[in-house]
Design a protein around this motif. Structure first.
Motif, PDB file in Angstrom:
ATOM      1  N   HIS A  66       0.720  -1.129  -0.127  1.00  0.00           N
ATOM      2  CA  HIS A  66      -0.016   0.024   0.043  1.00  0.00           C
ATOM      3  C   HIS A  66       0.794   1.196  -0.100  1.00  0.00           C
ATOM      4  O   HIS A  66       1.914   1.456   0.877  1.00  0.00           O
ATOM      5  N   SER A  67       0.686   2.162  -0.821  1.00  0.00           N
ATOM      6  CA  SER A  67       1.437   3.272  -1.147  1.00  0.00           C
ATOM      7  C   SER A  67       1.688   4.320  -0.042  1.00  0.00           C
ATOM      8  O   SER A  67       2.644   5.095   0.280  1.00  0.00           O
ATOM      9  N   ALA A  68       0.534   4.123   0.979  1.00  0.00           N
ATOM     10  CA  ALA A  68       0.510   5.343   2.166  1.00  0.00           C
ATOM     11  C   ALA A  68       0.841   4.382   3.556  1.00  0.00           C
ATOM     12  O   ALA A  68       0.612   5.138   4.514  1.00  0.00           O
ATOM     13  N   ILE A  69       1.271   3.363   3.418  1.00  0.00           N
ATOM     14  CA  ILE A  69       1.669   2.375   4.526  1.00  0.00           C
ATOM     15  C   ILE A  69       3.337   2.091   4.718  1.00  0.00           C
ATOM     16  O   ILE A  69       3.574   1.757   3.735  1.00  0.00           O
ATOM     17  N   ILE A  70       3.723   2.668   5.803  1.00  0.00           N
ATOM     18  CA  ILE A  70       5.309   2.558   5.753  1.00  0.00           C
ATOM     19  C   ILE A  70       5.556   1.674   6.867  1.00  0.00           C
ATOM     20  O   ILE A  70       5.001   1.751   8.135  1.00  0.00           O
ATOM     21  N   ILE A  71       6.187   0.580   6.849  1.00  0.00           N
ATOM     22  CA  ILE A  71       6.372  -0.605   7.814  1.00  0.00           C
ATOM     23  C   ILE A  71       7.975  -0.385   8.047  1.00  0.00           C
ATOM     24  O   ILE A  71       8.737  -0.631   7.130  1.00  0.00           O
ATOM     25  N   ARG A  72       8.062  -0.059   9.494  1.00  0.00           N
ATOM     26  CA  ARG A  72       9.606  -0.300   9.810  1.00  0.00           C
ATOM     27  C   ARG A  72       9.675  -1.447  10.994  1.00  0.00           C
ATOM     28  O   ARG A  72       8.779  -1.700  11.832  1.00  0.00           O
ATOM     29  N   ARG A  73      10.736  -2.388  10.703  1.00  0.00           N
ATOM     30  CA  ARG A  73      10.761  -3.562  11.592  1.00  0.00           C
ATOM     31  C   ARG A  73      12.096  -3.425  12.296  1.00  0.00           C
ATOM     32  O   ARG A  73      13.179  -3.235  11.824  1.00  0.00           O
ATOM     33  N   PHE A  74      11.919  -3.801  13.566  1.00  0.00           N
ATOM     34  CA  PHE A  74      12.839  -3.638  14.743  1.00  0.00           C
ATOM     35  C   PHE A  74      13.267  -4.904  14.983  1.00  0.00           C
ATOM     36  O   PHE A  74      12.265  -5.769  15.644  1.00  0.00           O
ATOM     37  N   PRO A  75      14.153  -5.612  14.826  1.00  0.00           N
ATOM     38  CA  PRO A  75      14.715  -6.833  15.355  1.00  0.00           C
ATOM     39  C   PRO A  75      14.522  -7.239  16.919  1.00  0.00           C
ATOM     40  O   PRO A  75      14.320  -8.594  17.436  1.00  0.00           O
ATOM     41  N   VAL A  76      14.650  -6.469  17.798  1.00  0.00           N
ATOM     42  CA  VAL A  76      14.434  -6.621  19.092  1.00  0.00           C
ATOM     43  C   VAL A  76      13.186  -6.004  19.714  1.00  0.00           C
ATOM     44  O   VAL A  76      13.256  -4.784  19.562  1.00  0.00           O
ATOM     45  N   ASN A  77      12.973  -6.566  20.727  1.00  0.00           N
ATOM     46  CA  ASN A  77      11.726  -5.814  21.418  1.00  0.00           C
ATOM     47  C   ASN A  77      12.041  -4.864  22.383  1.00  0.00           C
ATOM     48  O   ASN A  77      12.800  -5.272  23.406  1.00  0.00           O
ATOM     49  N   ARG A  78      11.779  -3.726  22.194  1.00  0.00           N
ATOM     50  CA  ARG A  78      12.112  -2.680  23.065  1.00  0.00           C
ATOM     51  C   ARG A  78      11.160  -1.759  23.969  1.00  0.00           C
ATOM     52  O   ARG A  78      11.467  -1.333  24.783  1.00  0.00           O
ATOM     53  N   GLY A  79       9.969  -2.097  23.579  1.00  0.00           N
ATOM     54  CA  GLY A  79       8.708  -1.263  24.193  1.00  0.00           C
ATOM     55  C   GLY A  79       8.131  -0.309  23.302  1.00  0.00           C
ATOM     56  O   GLY A  79       8.798   0.212  22.346  1.00  0.00           O
ATOM     57  N   LEU A  80       7.117   0.323  23.827  1.00  0.00           N
ATOM     58  CA  LEU A  80       6.437   1.190  22.980  1.00  0.00           C
ATOM     59  C   LEU A  80       7.034   2.526  22.646  1.00  0.00           C
ATOM     60  O   LEU A  80       7.108   3.202  21.474  1.00  0.00           O
ATOM     61  N   ALA A  81       7.595   3.354  23.830  1.00  0.00           N
ATOM     62  CA  ALA A  81       8.107   4.516  23.606  1.00  0.00           C
ATOM     63  C   ALA A  81       9.232   4.435  22.500  1.00  0.00           C
ATOM     64  O   ALA A  81       9.372   5.294  21.652  1.00  0.00           O
ATOM     65  N   PRO A  82      10.397   3.879  22.514  1.00  0.00           N
ATOM     66  CA  PRO A  82      11.270   3.786  21.791  1.00  0.00           C
ATOM     67  C   PRO A  82      11.004   3.531  20.402  1.00  0.00           C
ATOM     68  O   PRO A  82      11.378   3.986  19.145  1.00  0.00           O
ATOM     69  N   VAL A  83       9.879   2.699  19.954  1.00  0.00           N
ATOM     70  CA  VAL A  83       9.266   2.337  18.628  1.00  0.00           C
ATOM     71  C   VAL A  83       8.686   3.605  18.222  1.00  0.00           C
ATOM     72  O   VAL A  83       9.043   4.135  17.156  1.00  0.00           O
ATOM     73  N   LEU A  84       7.764   4.283  19.054  1.00  0.00           N
ATOM     74  CA  LEU A  84       7.112   5.536  18.705  1.00  0.00           C
ATOM     75  C   LEU A  84       7.975   6.494  18.115  1.00  0.00           C
ATOM     76  O   LEU A  84       7.845   7.208  17.189  1.00  0.00           O
ATOM     77  N   ASN A  85       9.134   6.746  18.920  1.00  0.00           N
ATOM     78  CA  ASN A  85      10.231   7.755  18.990  1.00  0.00           C
ATOM     79  C   ASN A  85      10.955   7.578  17.639  1.00  0.00           C
ATOM     80  O   ASN A  85      11.265   8.398  16.772  1.00  0.00           O
ATOM     81  N   ASP A  86      11.202   6.200  17.126  1.00  0.00           N
ATOM     82  CA  ASP A  86      11.766   5.782  15.818  1.00  0.00           C
ATOM     83  C   ASP A  86      10.920   6.446  14.670  1.00  0.00           C
ATOM     84  O   ASP A  86      11.346   6.713  13.878  1.00  0.00           O
ATOM     85  N   LEU A  87       9.717   6.053  15.000  1.00  0.00           N
ATOM     86  CA  LEU A  87       8.683   6.517  13.890  1.00  0.00           C
ATOM     87  C   LEU A  87       8.628   7.801  13.626  1.00  0.00           C
ATOM     88  O   LEU A  87       8.400   8.211  12.791  1.00  0.00           O
ATOM     89  N   ILE A  88       8.423   8.596  15.005  1.00  0.00           N
ATOM     90  CA  ILE A  88       8.428   9.984  14.839  1.00  0.00           C
ATOM     91  C   ILE A  88       9.822  10.657  13.872  1.00  0.00           C
ATOM     92  O   ILE A  88       9.549  11.460  13.162  1.00  0.00           O
ATOM     93  N   ALA A  89      10.838  10.013  14.147  1.00  0.00           N
ATOM     94  CA  ALA A  89      12.096  10.426  13.553  1.00  0.00           C
ATOM     95  C   ALA A  89      12.026  10.292  12.371  1.00  0.00           C
ATOM     96  O   ALA A  89      12.573  10.835  11.300  1.00  0.00           O
ATOM     97  N   GLY A  90      11.426   9.255  11.827  1.00  0.00           N
ATOM     98  CA  GLY A  90      11.229   8.889  10.278  1.00  0.00           C
ATOM     99  C   GLY A  90       9.845   9.543   9.648  1.00  0.00           C
ATOM    100  O   GLY A  90       9.891   9.123   8.492  1.00  0.00           O
ATOM    101  N   LEU A  91       9.250  10.324  10.192  1.00  0.00           N
ATOM    102  CA  LEU A  91       8.125  11.085   9.616  1.00  0.00           C
ATOM    103  C   LEU A  91       8.721  11.948   8.479  1.00  0.00           C
ATOM    104  O   LEU A  91       9.604  12.471   8.345  1.00  0.00           O
ATOM    105  N   SER A  92       7.623  12.081   7.730  1.00  0.00           N
ATOM    106  CA  SER A  92       7.906  13.047   6.451  1.00  0.00           C
ATOM    107  C   SER A  92       7.422  14.731   7.104  1.00  0.00           C
ATOM    108  O   SER A  92       8.236  15.099   7.822  1.00  0.00           O
ATOM    109  N   ASP A  93       6.772  15.176   6.193  1.00  0.00           N
ATOM    110  CA  ASP A  93       6.427  16.589   6.503  1.00  0.00           C
ATOM    111  C   ASP A  93       5.103  16.694   6.901  1.00  0.00           C
ATOM    112  O   ASP A  93       4.638  17.779   6.813  1.00  0.00           O
TER     113      ASP A  93
END
Length: 279
Positions: A66-93
C-alpha cells in the motif's frame, strides 16, 4: 474559521508479537478506510517491535505494498516509547500526527473530526476524544474525559485525562519534546506531564471516535510492578508541576487502588466517573 488542509497527515502505530493478527488487520483497515479526507493523504507508519508470528507477519506483508503504509521492522523488542520515537524520527512533512493502537478501531470520521477541530483552534496542541470501551464479554462502555485544557491539567494528578490511542499531536509538540520519555510502561502519562511542563495545550472532544479493546487479560496485566512504576511516573510528574502539594496524595490513592482486590478495582473501573457499562 478553518485554515486550509495540509497535503498529508501521519498516523503512528506499534505492533509486537503479543498482538492478535485479526485485531491488527481491523486497526489498519479502520485507518485506511477513513472518510472525508479525499483531499489529503493519510500516511500510516507501523513499527514492528521485535519478532512477530506468521499470522501478524502475513497481515503486514499483505498491507506493505500500500502506497501510504510505511512499515519499519525492529529486530529486538524494546517497548512502545522507543518504537514510537523511531517512527516520529522517520516522519515526512506531516504537520499533524495521530496515534493509533494495533487492537483498536478508529471510527470512520475520526481523523477528519480531529483535524478540523485543530485547524479551527490554533491554540490546541494535543487533542483526544471520548472512547467506547469494548469488553471481552461483548459489553460496551462510553468513557468520557475532561474537555478543556484547564480541566485536563487539573485532573492530571489523579487520573489519566487523555486516551492515548485517540490523540492527535501538532508536529511542533513532537519536535519540541523530542518524542516520548523512554521508560518501561506509562509512556503516555509521562508524555502528558512533559507536555504540561512545556506549556503545550490540551483538549478532548466529547465524541466517541475510537473503539478501545479491553482484552481478556486486561486485569492480569495490572500487576504490582506496573502499579509501582505508574506511581513513580505520577509522583514525579505531580512534583514537577506543583512541587510540595496536597496533589501528591493523588498518586498514593491510585497506588492503593491498584493494589486493592480485583473485584474492587473492577467496580471502581466501571464507576459513574467513566459512565456505566451498557449492554
Amino acid at each position: 474559521m478553518i485554515n486550509s488542509y495540509p497535503e498529508a497527515v501521519g498516523v503512528i502505530m506499534a505492533t509486537y508479537g503479543g498482538d492478535r493478527a485479526d485485531r491488527l488487520e481491523r486497526a489498519i483497515t479502520s485507518i485506511v478506510a477513513q472518510e472525508g479526507l479525499e483531499h489529503l493523504q493519510v500516511r500510516l507508519y507501523i513499527g514492528v517491535d521485535g519478532p512477530v508470528g506468521d499470522e501478524i507477519g502475513a497481515v503486514l506483508t499483505r498491507w506493505e505494498p500500500h502506497s501510504a503504509i510505511i512499515i519499519r521492522r525492529f529486530p529486538v523488542n524494546r517497548g512502545l516509547a522507543p518504537v514510537l520515537n523511531d517512527l516520529i524520527a522517520g516522519l515526512s512533512d506531516e504537520p499533524f500526527v495521530f496515534r493509533m493502537d494495533a487492537d483498536d478501531v478508529a471510527h470512520p470520521l475520526r481523523l477528519r473530526t480531529q483535524l478540523e477541530y485543530l485547524l479551527a483552534n490554533a491554540d490546541v496542541d494535543i487533542l483526544g476524544s471520548a472512547i467506547t470501551e469494548c469488553g471481552a464479554d461483548g459489553q460496551r462502555r462510553t468513557v468520557n474525559y475532561p474537555l478543556s485544557h484547564e480541566e485536563i491539567v487539573r485532573a492530571l494528578f489523579w487520573r489519566n485525562p487523555i486516551a492515548h490511542p485517540t490523540v492527535c499531536f501538532r508536529r511542533r509538540v513532537l519536535d519540541g519534546t523530542g518524542g516520548y520519555p523512554v521508560q518501561n510502561l506509562s509512556e503516555d502519562l509521562a508524555m502528558w506531564f512533559l507536555c504540561a511542563q512545556r506549556g503545550y495545550r490540551f483538549a478532548n472532544l466529547p465524541q466517541q471516535l475510537l473503539d478501545f479493546t479491553v482484552g481478556a487479560d486486561f486485569w492480569k496485566r495490572r500487576s504490582v510492578q506496573r502499579a509501582w512504576r505508574e506511581y513513580l511516573v505520577w509522583t514525579r510528574g505531580v512534583w514537577a508541576l506543583h512541587g510540595t502539594s496536597w496533589r501528591l496524595a493523588g498518586p498514593v490513592a491510585r497506588l492503593a487502588f491498584r493494589l486493592a482486590p480485583e473485584w474492587l478495582r473492577r467496580r471502581g473501573y466501571a464507576s459513574s466517573i467513566r459512565r456505566p457499562m451498557k449492554p
